[in-house]
Design a protein around this motif. Structure first.
Motif, PDB file in Angstrom:
ATOM      1  N   HIS A  14      15.463  -1.652 -15.969  1.00  0.00           N
ATOM      2  CA  HIS A  14      15.220  -3.059 -15.974  1.00  0.00           C
ATOM      3  C   HIS A  14      14.069  -3.463 -15.198  1.00  0.00           C
ATOM      4  CE1 HIS A  14      19.198  -4.445 -17.861  1.00  0.00           C
ATOM      5  NE2 HIS A  14      18.360  -3.807 -18.652  1.00  0.00           N
ATOM      6  N   VAL A  15      13.456  -4.284 -15.340  1.00  0.00           N
ATOM      7  CA  VAL A  15      12.106  -4.667 -14.674  1.00  0.00           C
ATOM      8  C   VAL A  15      12.253  -6.166 -14.416  1.00  0.00           C
ATOM      9  CG1 VAL A  15       9.514  -5.142 -14.893  1.00  0.00           C
ATOM     10  CG2 VAL A  15      10.632  -3.161 -15.907  1.00  0.00           C
ATOM     11  N   ARG A  16      12.137  -6.562 -13.086  1.00  0.00           N
ATOM     12  CA  ARG A  16      12.303  -7.887 -12.506  1.00  0.00           C
ATOM     13  C   ARG A  16      11.081  -8.172 -11.872  1.00  0.00           C
ATOM     14  NH1 ARG A  16      15.163  -7.836 -16.442  1.00  0.00           N
ATOM     15  NH2 ARG A  16      17.454  -8.192 -16.428  1.00  0.00           N
ATOM     16  N   PHE A  17      10.829  -9.665 -11.807  1.00  0.00           N
ATOM     17  CA  PHE A  17       9.875 -10.311 -10.834  1.00  0.00           C
ATOM     18  C   PHE A  17      10.331 -11.111  -9.833  1.00  0.00           C
ATOM     19  CE2 PHE A  17       6.445 -13.531 -10.405  1.00  0.00           C
ATOM     20  CZ  PHE A  17       5.546 -12.540  -9.778  1.00  0.00           C
ATOM     21  N   ASP A  18      10.032 -11.140  -8.673  1.00  0.00           N
ATOM     22  CA  ASP A  18      10.181 -11.885  -7.456  1.00  0.00           C
ATOM     23  C   ASP A  18       8.740 -12.630  -7.394  1.00  0.00           C
ATOM     24  OD1 ASP A  18      10.475 -13.245  -5.034  1.00  0.00           O
ATOM     25  OD2 ASP A  18      12.304 -11.723  -4.547  1.00  0.00           O
ATOM     26  N   ALA A  19       8.947 -13.803  -7.668  1.00  0.00           N
ATOM     27  CA  ALA A  19       7.701 -14.869  -7.570  1.00  0.00           C
ATOM     28  C   ALA A  19       7.340 -14.870  -6.371  1.00  0.00           C
ATOM     29  CB  ALA A  19       8.020 -16.038  -8.450  1.00  0.00           C
ATOM     30  N   GLU A  20       8.110 -15.483  -5.260  1.00  0.00           N
ATOM     31  CA  GLU A  20       7.711 -15.614  -4.099  1.00  0.00           C
ATOM     32  C   GLU A  20       7.200 -14.098  -3.206  1.00  0.00           C
ATOM     33  OE1 GLU A  20       9.765 -16.688   0.257  1.00  0.00           O
ATOM     34  OE2 GLU A  20      10.499 -18.156  -1.734  1.00  0.00           O
ATOM     35  N   LEU A  21       7.769 -13.197  -3.507  1.00  0.00           N
ATOM     36  CA  LEU A  21       7.151 -11.881  -3.055  1.00  0.00           C
ATOM     37  C   LEU A  21       6.101 -11.471  -3.642  1.00  0.00           C
ATOM     38  CD1 LEU A  21      10.327 -10.062  -1.966  1.00  0.00           C
ATOM     39  CD2 LEU A  21       9.161 -11.322  -0.377  1.00  0.00           C
ATOM     40  N   HIS A  22       5.643 -11.816  -5.010  1.00  0.00           N
ATOM     41  CA  HIS A  22       4.659 -11.641  -5.857  1.00  0.00           C
ATOM     42  C   HIS A  22       4.769 -10.020  -5.981  1.00  0.00           C
ATOM     43  CE1 HIS A  22       2.855 -15.549  -5.220  1.00  0.00           C
ATOM     44  NE2 HIS A  22       3.098 -15.280  -3.757  1.00  0.00           N
ATOM     45  N   ARG A  23       5.911  -9.783  -6.542  1.00  0.00           N
ATOM     46  CA  ARG A  23       6.171  -8.084  -6.845  1.00  0.00           C
ATOM     47  C   ARG A  23       6.896  -8.011  -8.086  1.00  0.00           C
ATOM     48  NH1 ARG A  23       2.600  -7.649  -3.631  1.00  0.00           N
ATOM     49  NH2 ARG A  23       2.394  -6.754  -1.833  1.00  0.00           N
ATOM     50  N   ILE A  24       6.703  -7.033  -8.800  1.00  0.00           N
ATOM     51  CA  ILE A  24       7.340  -6.664  -9.994  1.00  0.00           C
ATOM     52  C   ILE A  24       8.174  -5.522  -9.411  1.00  0.00           C
ATOM     53  CG2 ILE A  24       7.339  -5.514 -12.182  1.00  0.00           C
ATOM     54  CD1 ILE A  24       4.627  -6.887 -12.697  1.00  0.00           C
ATOM     55  N   PHE A  25       9.656  -5.405  -9.889  1.00  0.00           N
ATOM     56  CA  PHE A  25      10.575  -4.334  -9.532  1.00  0.00           C
ATOM     57  C   PHE A  25      10.911  -3.671 -10.629  1.00  0.00           C
ATOM     58  CE2 PHE A  25      10.411  -7.220  -5.843  1.00  0.00           C
ATOM     59  CZ  PHE A  25      10.211  -6.479  -4.582  1.00  0.00           C
ATOM     60  N   VAL A  26      11.080  -2.363 -10.585  1.00  0.00           N
ATOM     61  CA  VAL A  26      11.526  -1.502 -11.627  1.00  0.00           C
ATOM     62  C   VAL A  26      12.585  -0.526 -10.970  1.00  0.00           C
ATOM     63  CG1 VAL A  26       9.652  -0.129 -11.798  1.00  0.00           C
ATOM     64  CG2 VAL A  26      11.192  -0.329 -13.831  1.00  0.00           C
ATOM     65  N   VAL A  27      13.554  -0.042 -11.775  1.00  0.00           N
ATOM     66  CA  VAL A  27      14.404   1.122 -11.175  1.00  0.00           C
ATOM     67  C   VAL A  27      14.118   2.433 -12.428  1.00  0.00           C
ATOM     68  CG1 VAL A  27      16.335   0.202 -10.086  1.00  0.00           C
ATOM     69  CG2 VAL A  27      16.651   0.184 -12.501  1.00  0.00           C
ATOM     70  N   VAL A  28      13.934   3.370 -11.435  1.00  0.00           N
ATOM     71  CA  VAL A  28      13.599   4.740 -12.266  1.00  0.00           C
ATOM     72  C   VAL A  28      14.415   5.688 -11.916  1.00  0.00           C
ATOM     73  CG1 VAL A  28      11.157   3.998 -12.966  1.00  0.00           C
ATOM     74  CG2 VAL A  28      11.719   5.335 -10.712  1.00  0.00           C
ATOM     75  N   GLN A  29      14.688   6.706 -12.777  1.00  0.00           N
ATOM     76  CA  GLN A  29      15.192   8.082 -12.371  1.00  0.00           C
ATOM     77  C   GLN A  29      14.657   9.132 -13.188  1.00  0.00           C
ATOM     78  OE1 GLN A  29      18.862   8.809 -10.933  1.00  0.00           O
ATOM     79  NE2 GLN A  29      17.800  10.704 -10.779  1.00  0.00           N
ATOM     80  N   GLN A  30      14.258  10.190 -12.345  1.00  0.00           N
ATOM     81  CA  GLN A  30      13.660  11.561 -12.991  1.00  0.00           C
ATOM     82  C   GLN A  30      14.650  11.967 -14.076  1.00  0.00           C
ATOM     83  OE1 GLN A  30      12.376  14.579 -10.325  1.00  0.00           O
ATOM     84  NE2 GLN A  30      12.684  15.863 -11.775  1.00  0.00           N
TER      85      GLN A  30
END
Length: 196
Positions: A14-30
């Motif tokens: 999943h991809v999520r956004f933290d508006a205050e930190l101005h960052r997109i976060f995503v989890v990945v696994q090889q």
């Protein structure tokens, strides 16, 4: 390239956004070697990452290595007030929920949380400070109190309950079950802290 290397590609959660930190976060696994004859092969240990991305430049800011026990991170939820990420590690043994401080990009060092087998999708009821973890065998429910997390219980409503959604206005949870009595069922419930 989101993950460790591009040899076999990445499984992207999943991809999520933290508006205050101005960052997109995503989890990945090889991903594991697709030519391996073992059909139940897990990804290589130590290759799960939480990736922080600048949404303006599209550049990767950080690739945080998740604990070695976190296999196949998929579900991701963010508490935007506390800046904490919750990550469900589907193939972890024992089943795992990992928390990350997004300000420092450090994993919380804590005992394993008692989640059911194959935790997958995460949903939050922010006004009630509840976190739901949909798992193969039911749902695990947690209560947030600031930066503290408390396990409230595990509940079984059928098998393959991997998906959950929350209506934060009515506090109803929607739990689709692929097969119950040879047909799909959508259970609509509310968490009752006073129920037995």
């Amino acid at each position: 390239l989101l993950g460790v290397d591009g040899k076999w590609g990445d499984d992207v959660g999943h991809v999520r956004f933290d508006a205050e930190l101005h960052r997109i976060f995503v989890v990945v696994q090889q991903l594991p070697n697709p030519d391996d004859p073992n059909p139940n092969l897990l990804p290589p240990p130590g290759t799960a990452r939480l990736v922080a991305i600048d949404p303006v430049t599209h550049h990767i800011i950080t690739r945080l290595k998740l604990p070695n026990f976190c296999f196949t991170p998929h579900g991701l939820a963010i508490d935007a007030e506390q800046h904490i990420a919750f990550i469900a590690c589907i193939d972890a043994n024992p089943p795992s929920l990992v928390r990350v401080d997004l300000r420092t990009m450090n994993v919380f060092v804590e005992s394993p949380w008692p989640v059911l087998v194959k935790p997958d999708i995460l949903a939050q009821d922010r006004s009630l400070h509840l976190l739901y973890v949909a798992c193969a065998a039911g749902i695990s429910v947690f209560k947030e109190d600031g930066r503290m997390l408390k396990w409230l219980g595990n509940y079984t409503f059928g098998v393959n309950t991997h998906t959950i959604a929350v209506n934060e206005e009515t506090h109803e949870i929607y739990l689709p079950i692929a097969r119950l009595g040879n047909r799909p069922v959508l259970r609509i419930m509310r968490y009752n802290a006073n129920a037995a």
